[in-house]
Design an enzyme around this catalytic site. Sequence first.
Site, PDB file in Angstrom:
ATOM      1  N   ARG A  36       0.817  -1.218   0.000  1.00  0.00           N
ATOM      2  CA  ARG A  36       0.000   0.000   0.000  1.00  0.00           C
ATOM      3  C   ARG A  36       0.849   1.265   0.000  1.00  0.00           C
ATOM      4  O   ARG A  36       0.423   2.287  -0.528  1.00  0.00           O
ATOM      5  CB  ARG A  36      -0.953  -0.010   1.194  1.00  0.00           C
ATOM      6  CG  ARG A  36      -2.131  -0.944   0.957  1.00  0.00           C
ATOM      7  CD  ARG A  36      -3.046  -1.023   2.147  1.00  0.00           C
ATOM      8  NE  ARG A  36      -4.322  -1.639   1.767  1.00  0.00           N
ATOM      9  CZ  ARG A  36      -5.196  -2.114   2.635  1.00  0.00           C
ATOM     10  NH1 ARG A  36      -4.956  -2.037   3.936  1.00  0.00           N
ATOM     11  NH2 ARG A  36      -6.327  -2.644   2.217  1.00  0.00           N
ATOM     12  N   LYS A  77     -13.692 -14.199   5.947  1.00  0.00           N
ATOM     13  CA  LYS A  77     -14.832 -13.336   6.284  1.00  0.00           C
ATOM     14  C   LYS A  77     -16.073 -13.822   5.530  1.00  0.00           C
ATOM     15  O   LYS A  77     -16.557 -13.184   4.605  1.00  0.00           O
ATOM     16  CB  LYS A  77     -14.531 -11.894   5.914  1.00  0.00           C
ATOM     17  CG  LYS A  77     -13.375 -11.298   6.715  1.00  0.00           C
ATOM     18  CD  LYS A  77     -13.126  -9.879   6.248  1.00  0.00           C
ATOM     19  CE  LYS A  77     -11.856  -9.297   6.841  1.00  0.00           C
ATOM     20  NZ  LYS A  77     -11.402  -8.134   6.066  1.00  0.00           N
ATOM     21  N   GLY A 128      -6.832  -7.605   1.035  1.00  0.00           N
ATOM     22  CA  GLY A 128      -5.557  -7.364   1.700  1.00  0.00           C
ATOM     23  C   GLY A 128      -4.765  -8.636   1.908  1.00  0.00           C
ATOM     24  O   GLY A 128      -3.562  -8.694   1.601  1.00  0.00           O
ATOM     25  N   GLY A 169     -12.473  -5.032   0.914  1.00  0.00           N
ATOM     26  CA  GLY A 169     -13.875  -4.692   1.177  1.00  0.00           C
ATOM     27  C   GLY A 169     -14.421  -3.745   0.120  1.00  0.00           C
ATOM     28  O   GLY A 169     -15.533  -3.916  -0.383  1.00  0.00           O
TER      29      GLY A 169
HETATM   30  P1  ADP Z   1      -8.872 -10.941   2.055  1.00  0.00           P
HETATM   31  O1  ADP Z   1      -8.173 -10.025   3.016  1.00  0.00           O
HETATM   32  O2  ADP Z   1      -8.002 -11.332   0.905  1.00  0.00           O
HETATM   33  O3  ADP Z   1     -10.204 -10.409   1.622  1.00  0.00           O
HETATM   34  P2  ADP Z   1      -9.946 -12.529   4.234  1.00  0.00           P
HETATM   35  O4  ADP Z   1      -9.605 -11.434   5.162  1.00  0.00           O
HETATM   36  O5  ADP Z   1     -11.384 -12.844   4.005  1.00  0.00           O
HETATM   37  O6  ADP Z   1      -9.196 -12.328   2.825  1.00  0.00           O
HETATM   38  O7  ADP Z   1      -9.336 -13.924   4.733  1.00  0.00           O
HETATM   39  C1  ADP Z   1      -7.950 -14.126   4.895  1.00  0.00           C
HETATM   40  C2  ADP Z   1      -7.701 -15.196   5.913  1.00  0.00           C
HETATM   41  O8  ADP Z   1      -8.462 -16.369   5.645  1.00  0.00           O
HETATM   42  C3  ADP Z   1      -6.264 -15.646   5.972  1.00  0.00           C
HETATM   43  O9  ADP Z   1      -5.689 -15.147   7.160  1.00  0.00           O
HETATM   44  C4  ADP Z   1      -6.352 -17.174   5.958  1.00  0.00           C
HETATM   45  O10 ADP Z   1      -5.517 -17.786   6.924  1.00  0.00           O
HETATM   46  C5  ADP Z   1      -7.805 -17.424   6.297  1.00  0.00           C
HETATM   47  N1  ADP Z   1      -8.306 -18.728   5.834  1.00  0.00           N
HETATM   48  C6  ADP Z   1      -8.277 -19.232   4.594  1.00  0.00           C
HETATM   49  N2  ADP Z   1      -8.763 -20.484   4.568  1.00  0.00           N
HETATM   50  C7  ADP Z   1      -9.116 -20.790   5.828  1.00  0.00           C
HETATM   51  C8  ADP Z   1      -9.663 -21.954   6.465  1.00  0.00           C
HETATM   52  N3  ADP Z   1      -9.937 -23.058   5.770  1.00  0.00           N
HETATM   53  N4  ADP Z   1      -9.884 -21.903   7.789  1.00  0.00           N
HETATM   54  C9  ADP Z   1      -9.585 -20.787   8.490  1.00  0.00           C
HETATM   55  N5  ADP Z   1      -9.072 -19.659   7.965  1.00  0.00           N
HETATM   56  C10 ADP Z   1      -8.834 -19.667   6.650  1.00  0.00           C
HETATM   57 MG    MG Z   2      -8.435  -9.698   5.112  1.00  0.00          MG
END
Ligand code: ADP
Ligand code: MG
Length: 404
Positions: free
Chosen positions: A37, A202, A360, A384
Amino acid sequence: MTLRTIDSLGPLAGTRVVVRCDLNVPLKDGVITDDGRVRASVPTLAALVEQGAKVIVLSHLGRPEGEPDPKYSLEPVAVRLGEVLDAPVAFATDTVGEDAAAKVAALGDGEVLVLENLRFNPGETSKNEAERTAFAGQLAEFADAVVSDGFGVVHRKQASVYELEQLRPSAAGRLIAAELDVLDRLTENPERPYVVVLGGSKVSDKLGVIEHLLPRVDALLIGGGMLFTFLAAQGHKVGSSLLEADQIDTVKGYLADAAERGVDIVLPTDVVVAASFSADADHEVAPADAIEETPFGASGLGLDIGPETAAAFADRIRDARTVFWNGPMGVFELAPFAEGTRTVASALTEIDGLSVVGGGDSAAAVRQLGFDESAFGHISTGGGASLEFLEGKKLPGLEVLGWQ
Ligand code: ADP
Ligand code: MG
């Protein structure tokens, strides 16, 4: 209406330009672990420096509770910004207090000053509009013009994102313009096949986007934490994996809707199941419909998609002309559960068309796994914000810049 650009502000030499960036980088023990960023803020800041503006940078960092908290100081970020801009960057130890006022007054043409974390002030994120407007008024004291460039926060109605832009002549910076350019290509006539890959943790946040995407995409690949809610909706047991039981009915609705529309929702056929949430936990690959039949039984945790699934996802991705990916396929932070994310990321680098990474953690994952950023069409700085954009929501921080 389209976005007002920096050019619409007229000549900026010698004027004070306040720039709202998103420098909310991950820090570990005061050290920046991913400076994506900071680097993304450079095109706008360098252009303003070049024009001889007095550049005053605003950002938030983390979630302090509306008061100073040294853990969330922007000082290390200001240092890194100086390195990537290759220019001296001054830092004020408050946001709208005496130090900020003195340093703004001392700023020369073409110089850069970073003010302390916006969220050390309760007005920034207050639910009360009058409080936000009052804080925005204090920020506006430093500004002849305002440039909004924090794409990661444009979905938030916050003082520096929404109210400030209405108090002074304002425009979008280059990062926001570039992000919207790409997101527009995803919403208006994307080249087909159009494949969306969703994962991450999320789950309920991201289910909304599915509803909006189903009529637009050819296939939706589901990995990450959200896959278990889908498996549960198909009647499978998921052990102790991440599950949002109250979303099962919603997910059943999506599956039915997708079948009716002829859209493929592609679910994992195998997953990596672990005894516990740690890098050295025992783990094995299990069929997606037999997660509880590993030695870990009902306490097994699904932490990644399995190799068969990852290969199938990669095939779908490589055949696509447009791919949007949000959310890691597994707990990529722990090496044994990073393979699904690596395989998917690698497939995105191979497509003949537009590949976009949003989110992120997804962006951090591709860098952490050693991919060259330039191998992707675009890596979005806002998870988001990009999802809400794709959901078709109106984003307040864009509306104040003329976007409709
Ligand atoms: P982004 O920031 O790319 O939008 P999120 O914040 O939704 O993604 O999710 C990221 C997190 O999801 C990572 O820290 C990862 O460890 C977690 N994650 C991915 N798969 C799983 C899983 N099967 N169980 C628990 N956590 C998970
Ligand atoms: Mg995230």
